[in-house]
Design a protein around this motif. Structure first.
Motif, PDB file in Angstrom:
ATOM      1  N   GLY A 141       1.897  -6.768   2.826  1.00  0.00           N
ATOM      2  CA  GLY A 141       1.887  -6.438   4.272  1.00  0.00           C
ATOM      3  C   GLY A 141       0.705  -5.411   4.264  1.00  0.00           C
ATOM      4  O   GLY A 141      -0.054  -5.450   5.442  1.00  0.00           O
ATOM      5  N   ALA A 142       0.495  -4.166   3.561  1.00  0.00           N
ATOM      6  CA  ALA A 142      -0.513  -3.287   3.530  1.00  0.00           C
ATOM      7  C   ALA A 142      -1.972  -3.931   3.510  1.00  0.00           C
ATOM      8  O   ALA A 142      -2.721  -3.651   4.406  1.00  0.00           O
ATOM      9  N   PHE A 143      -2.107  -4.862   2.476  1.00  0.00           N
ATOM     10  CA  PHE A 143      -3.299  -5.553   2.503  1.00  0.00           C
ATOM     11  C   PHE A 143      -3.744  -6.395   3.582  1.00  0.00           C
ATOM     12  O   PHE A 143      -4.784  -6.607   4.070  1.00  0.00           O
ATOM     13  N   ALA A 144      -2.556  -7.245   4.212  1.00  0.00           N
ATOM     14  CA  ALA A 144      -2.665  -7.924   5.199  1.00  0.00           C
ATOM     15  C   ALA A 144      -3.140  -7.296   6.459  1.00  0.00           C
ATOM     16  O   ALA A 144      -3.859  -7.671   7.330  1.00  0.00           O
ATOM     17  N   PRO A 198      -8.330   1.000   4.160  1.00  0.00           N
ATOM     18  CA  PRO A 198      -7.059   1.132   4.985  1.00  0.00           C
ATOM     19  C   PRO A 198      -5.766   0.715   4.332  1.00  0.00           C
ATOM     20  O   PRO A 198      -4.812   1.382   4.511  1.00  0.00           O
ATOM     21  N   GLY A 199      -5.862  -0.348   3.768  1.00  0.00           N
ATOM     22  CA  GLY A 199      -4.726  -1.084   3.237  1.00  0.00           C
ATOM     23  C   GLY A 199      -4.033  -0.072   2.001  1.00  0.00           C
ATOM     24  O   GLY A 199      -2.878  -0.029   1.791  1.00  0.00           O
ATOM     25  N   SER A 247     -14.996   0.695   7.148  1.00  0.00           N
ATOM     26  CA  SER A 247     -14.319   1.972   6.792  1.00  0.00           C
ATOM     27  C   SER A 247     -15.189   2.972   6.110  1.00  0.00           C
ATOM     28  O   SER A 247     -15.147   4.131   6.423  1.00  0.00           O
ATOM     29  N   ARG A 248     -15.931   2.670   5.249  1.00  0.00           N
ATOM     30  CA  ARG A 248     -17.098   3.472   4.664  1.00  0.00           C
ATOM     31  C   ARG A 248     -17.914   4.311   5.459  1.00  0.00           C
ATOM     32  O   ARG A 248     -18.002   5.445   5.372  1.00  0.00           O
ATOM     33  N   ILE A 287      -6.513  -2.857  10.781  1.00  0.00           N
ATOM     34  CA  ILE A 287      -6.909  -1.525  10.940  1.00  0.00           C
ATOM     35  C   ILE A 287      -8.250  -1.108  11.085  1.00  0.00           C
ATOM     36  O   ILE A 287      -8.846  -0.541  11.891  1.00  0.00           O
ATOM     37  N   GLU A 288      -9.052  -1.966  10.068  1.00  0.00           N
ATOM     38  CA  GLU A 288     -10.382  -1.469  10.202  1.00  0.00           C
ATOM     39  C   GLU A 288     -11.210  -1.881  11.198  1.00  0.00           C
ATOM     40  O   GLU A 288     -12.111  -1.164  11.677  1.00  0.00           O
TER      41      GLU A 288
END
Length: 745
Positions: free
Chosen positions: A562-565, A512-513, A579-580, A570-571
């Motif tokens: 921020g995306a990785f945090a 998601p990130g 996510s998989r 989100i997952e």
């Protein structure tokens, strides 16, 4: 000017002319040698590839006569093509020479044997097998096989034929009632053998022997059990048994009964098939090599192939393809270890076919009348036939029957597959394996990898080149340009290693990130540019002109962090914590860890330096008077860029993109290490792939020189060569057109 000075000037001019001529000669020679090298590569690839497209041929080598008492039950050739053998329906075995060596001539009888007992039935072996069973009038059977002992007295190879009984000299009891066996079939595995037979009173019997190794002596001890075959047809024309002892076929005219004998305590009739061609009658049924397919010959010359296909949750025998012979099929001989077979009619016309390739390879009419027996050698290069008392030996050239245009470029229905497919699967651990050599998945994978790499590399490479050459200050450019160009020196094996072992797990763990990063990065850059645009002039003055890219570094770092945090949040909130699994079950999208997204990013980094360097040079080389004149006439810098600079530099930019595409198409190590090398045809970015270059690198060291696999790999190299040639030719054509169009600017 003095005469001495004049002489010096003339001497200097002469040296320059010599140097000019030498330079011209060197450049011309070098260019010619490059072209010669390319042509040599081209023709060498053709030289290696050409044999796979050669047609089959057969040439008569010898003809001889033998005593032919009785009808031939099995005609065969030993492994070295030096000895032939003939088993009759009355149990007589004759070994004869097939080679002149000074001591013997072709056709000389080397030995004879006789199977003891009153023979009433014969079970000839399946393709690749060497055991033949004779049934007797008292309900027993004897299994024998030809053996060939090789010795080297005085360094000369000598082959001695003999007849052996691998399961003992005493006949096996097939029918406990002691009735004569009329029709029978025999097959054996390493630790089990089975004989199915029809007795003279119409009963179907099945005898199965299981072997167990004696712990003390090491010998195999056999124990037998007898069973009854239920619902047997009234009149049985043929019995066939698969080598794995799972399915028994019983033919009555045009009808084939399929029995499941896997569970011997519950032998059951699975189904009954009408196997004849329209308006025709079945003359012969044989098992193709590997015993997964049935070959059905008809009296109208049609030969059909049947094998099991999964339908409605169960496997059913289905007619797959037809082959057209020249007359009523009288003999049908499968090859030993390939999916080829040979048919013959009563007029003496012989036809070679390959089942999977769906091709007729050769048709020859042999003088002398109808054939009574036909045999192909285990090496598939010698054909032995019988016409009455006359035997004829042919040399056969048919090395690559499985490689056809349809097998390479069209969907093929392989044994065990639910439908026709494009498949590349060149090797297997099974001896019954059939190589599947479709190049379509490899070409698809090559183009797919190049596409995703270019999607990543072209925007970054071209945009970065334009900004560096047109907007960036000279002070910053002298650091940025060499830094990007030096990336081209990074070994691709390192990029592949990092992509496969570092990047792929990161993408899998923070999917998601990664998706969020692809969305937020361009949005963040646009937002930063917008904020800078509305910043007061006093606030902009602290940053020198042409150094604005420095502002994006902290922005990009913050967006990445921020995306990785946000990725695990989100997952957990929208993807049930995985996510998989969510992609697979909710979205129906399969996810492989080493996929096209990983390849696109890794190959993009390999391609960006090439695109950036050439495009940046093209933009920077636009004459200054064009840009200065445009600005002087009132155009803005962006108008000048889009209407003058880009158009003038378009030939160079296009060349940069095409050079990057050529690099991506021919890339080997990155796709080899980061894709999983799965030759599948799925355009999803989350699925793997296999490219032509990676396939050659993986399989060429293991391929047998001169084999079909070896030559098809060279064909793949030839296709890759043609791809790059076409891309470069198209690029040069378009570049010249662009140069002619915008040369007047």
């Amino acid at each position: 000017m003095s005469s001495e000075s004049l002489n010096l000037v003339m001497a200097g001019s002469k040296k320059r002319r010599i140097k000019d001529k030498l330079a011209k000669f060197g450049v011309t020679t070098g260019g010619a040698l490059v072209l010669v090298a390319l042509l040599l590569i081209f023709f060498y690839l053709l030289y290696v590839v050409k044999p796979i497209f050669n047609g089959a041929t057969m040439e008569q080598r010898a003809s001889f006569s033998l005593p032919t008492a009785g009808k031939t039950a099995w005609l065969g050739v030993e492994e070295q093509n030096e000895i032939g053998y003939r088993f009759t329906d009355q149990g007589k075995v004759t070994f004869f020479a097939l080679k002149d060596d000074g001591k013997m001539n072709v056709g000389d009888v080397l030995g004879q044997s006789q199977v003891a007992g009153e023979v009433t039935a014969v079970a000839a072996p399946a393709p690749g097998q060497k055991l033949i069973a004779y049934g007797f009038a008292d309900g027993t059977a004897q299994v024998v096989q030809p053996t060939f002992k090789v010795s080297y007295p005085n360094d000369v190879r000598v082959i001695e034929p003999s007849l052996q009984s691998p399961f003992g000299e005493q006949p096996m009891v097939i029918d406990s009632a002691g009735k004569a066996l009329k029709t029978m079939v025999f097959e054996a595995t390493k630790d089990k053998m089975a004989t199915a037979a029809v007795t003279e009173d119409g009963r179907g019997v099945l005898m199965v022997m299981s072997g167990e190794e004696n712990f003390l002596s090491g010998e195999i001890e056999w124990s037998a059990q007898n069973y009854t075959i239920p619902a047997l047809p009234r009149h049985v024309d043929q019995l066939l048994l698969t080598p794995n002892l799972r399915i028994l076929f019983v033919r009555e005219g045009n009808r084939l009964s399929v029995y499941d004998i896997h569970n011997l305590s519950e032998i059951a009739l699975r189904n009954v098939l009408e196997i004849n061609a329209p308006n025709a009658n079945v003359t012969r049924v044989e098992l193709l090599a590997g015993a997964s397919s049935l070959l059905v010959g008809n009296d109208n010359g049609v030969i059909s192939q049947w094998f099991e296909v999964a339908k409605e949750g169960k496997r059913q025998f289905t007619q797959i393809r037809d082959f057209k012979g020249d007359g009523a099929v009288d003999l049908l001989t499968p090859e030993h270890y390939r999916k080829g077979f040979i048919s013959a009619d009563k007029a003496g016309t012989i036809s070679f076919f390959h089942a999977t390739g769906e091709t007729k390879l050769l048709t020859e009419t042999v003088a002398g009348g109808a054939l009574s027996a036909l045999a192909i050698s285990p090496r598939h290069n010698v054909l032995l036939m019988q016409q009455g008392e006359r035997f004829t030996l042919f040399t056969v050239e048919n090395d690559h029957p499985e490689v056809t245009w349809s097998a390479l470029w069209q969907q093929v229905w392989y044994e065990g597959y639910p439908e026709p497919q494009y498949v590349w699967q060149s090797t297997s651990a099974s001896n019954d394996f059939e190589a599947k050599l479709s190049l379509v998945p490899l070409v698809f994978g090559t183009l797919k990898a190049a596409f995703y790499a270019m999607v990543f590399a072209v925007p970054l490479g071209v945009a970065g080149a334009v900004y560096t050459a047109y907007f960036m200050s000279a002070g910053l450019r002298k650091y940025v340009k060499p830094t990007v160009e030096i990336m081209a020196a990074l070994p691709t094996v390192i990029l592949g290693f990092l992509a496969g072992l570092w990047l792929a797990p990161i993408i899998e763990g923070a999917l998601p990130g990664i998706v969020l990063l692809l969305i937020l990065l361009p949005m963040g850059m646009l937002l930063t540019a917008l904020l800078w645009h509305y910043l007061p002039e006093r606030g902009k003055s602290w940053l020198p002109e042409g150094w604005h890219a420095i502002l994006l570094i902290p922005v990009l770092l913050c967006i990445g962090w921020g995306a990785f945090a946000l990725s695990p949040l989100i997952e957990n909130a929208f993807m049930h914590g995985d996510s998989r699994i969510w992609l697979t079950h909710e979205m129906g999208i399969k996810f492989d860890q080493r996929n096209s997204l990983v390849v696109g990013i890794a190959m993009g980094f390999a391609v960006i330096p090439t695109i950036f360097s050439i495009a940046e040079d093209a933009v920077f080389s636009v004459p200054k008077h064009l840009t200065q004149g445009s600005l002087a006439l009132g155009a803005t810098p962006w108008q000048t860029l889009s209407r003058v600079v880009i158009l003038t530099a378009s030939p160079g930019i296009f060349s940069a993109v095409m050079m990057g595409l050529g690099r991506a198409v021919g890339e080997t190590m990155i796709v080899l290490m980061a894709t999983g090398n799965t030759p599948i045809m799925d355009f999803s970015m989350f699925q793997g792939l296999r490219t032509l270059a990676a396939n050659i690198a993986v399989e060429m060291p293991e391929s047998e020189v001169g084999s079909s696999h070896y030559r098809v790999l060279f064909l793949a190299a030839f296709v890759l060569f043609v791809f790059t040639f076409l891309f470069n030719t198209l690029a040069e054509f378009i570049r010249q057109r662009l140069r002619e169009k915008y040369s007047s600017l």
